[in-house]
Design an enzyme around this catalytic site. Structure first.
Site, PDB file in Angstrom:
ATOM      1  CD  GLU A 111       1.464  -8.683  16.642  1.00 32.36           C
ATOM      2  OE1 GLU A 111       1.005  -9.063  17.727  1.00 32.36           O
ATOM      3  OE2 GLU A 111       1.032  -7.711  16.009  1.00 32.36           O
ATOM      4  NE  ARG A 171      -2.308  -1.765   3.309  1.00 31.21           N
ATOM      5  CZ  ARG A 171      -2.098  -3.026   3.682  1.00 31.21           C
ATOM      6  NH1 ARG A 171      -2.504  -4.006   2.922  1.00 31.21           N
ATOM      7  NH2 ARG A 171      -1.492  -3.302   4.806  1.00 31.21           N
TER       8      ARG A 171
END
Length: 189
Positions: free
Chosen positions: A110, A73
């Site tokens: 993560e 994006r």
């Protein structure tokens, strides 16, 4: 230096339009995440134009020669901003998507690791660069982008995102580079 412009506070009416054009998808991609979907912003030509215009206004007179966009994006906003300020656009891609010689920078997520790649020779030493992405959450991707560009001798002037939090932990990951954010994440209304 931590730059934050917040549409919710109404400093610029364009920011409110940008914020409202972003769809919030609860619990995506996992429970507890409020996903900020910029595809609805892209469907709103005025909000998309406002987004690009604000970035172009900010960077037009900063002697930027490279706009680096983070896949995917960041490509949408970065390429438009590059055209608007007369700079070249350099895509920072996920692994194995570029033919030819590339340099890579791995970074932690993560839930694992990822990597950004850039063509060798795309950015020259001492070129002034801004890095653009749609969203900053933890700062890991932007940190990797900074490291990748600095390895080739570029001067990273600033990172810019459409959506993000004014979290000091994110700023620390950016090694002192300024972060410019248009709007804070919205919650479901």
């Amino acid at each position: 230096m931590f730059g934050l412009t917040n549409g919710a506070k109404g400093e610029d009416p364009r920011l409110q339009a940008i914020s409202q054009a972003i769809r919030v998808v609860p619990h995506f991609p996992k429970q507890g995440i409020m996903f900020q979907d910029i595809t609805t912003l892209l469907l709103d030509h005025k909000a998309f134009e406002y987004t690009v215009d604000i970035f172009v206004d900010r960077y037009r007179d900063m002697d930027i020669s490279v706009v680096a966009g983070v896949e995917a994006r960041g490509f949408i906003f970065g390429s438009s901003v590059a055209l608007g300020i007369g700079a070249k656009f350099v895509p920072l891609c996920k692994p194995h998507k570029r033919p030819g010689k590339v340099i890579s920078e791995e970074y932690a997520l993560e839930y694992g690791t990822d990597c950004l790649e850039m063509h060798v020779g795309a950015v020259q030493p001492s070129e002034r660069v801004i890095i653009i992405d749609d969203l900053v959450a933890t700062g890991g991707t932007l940190s990797a982008a900074i490291k990748l560009l600095e390895r080739v001798g570029a001067e990273v002037v600033e990172c810019a995102c459409v959506v993000g939090l004014s979290d000091p932990k994110v700023h620390r990951k950016l090694n002192g580079k300024p972060l410019y954010i248009l709007v804070e994440p919205r919650q479901v209304e």
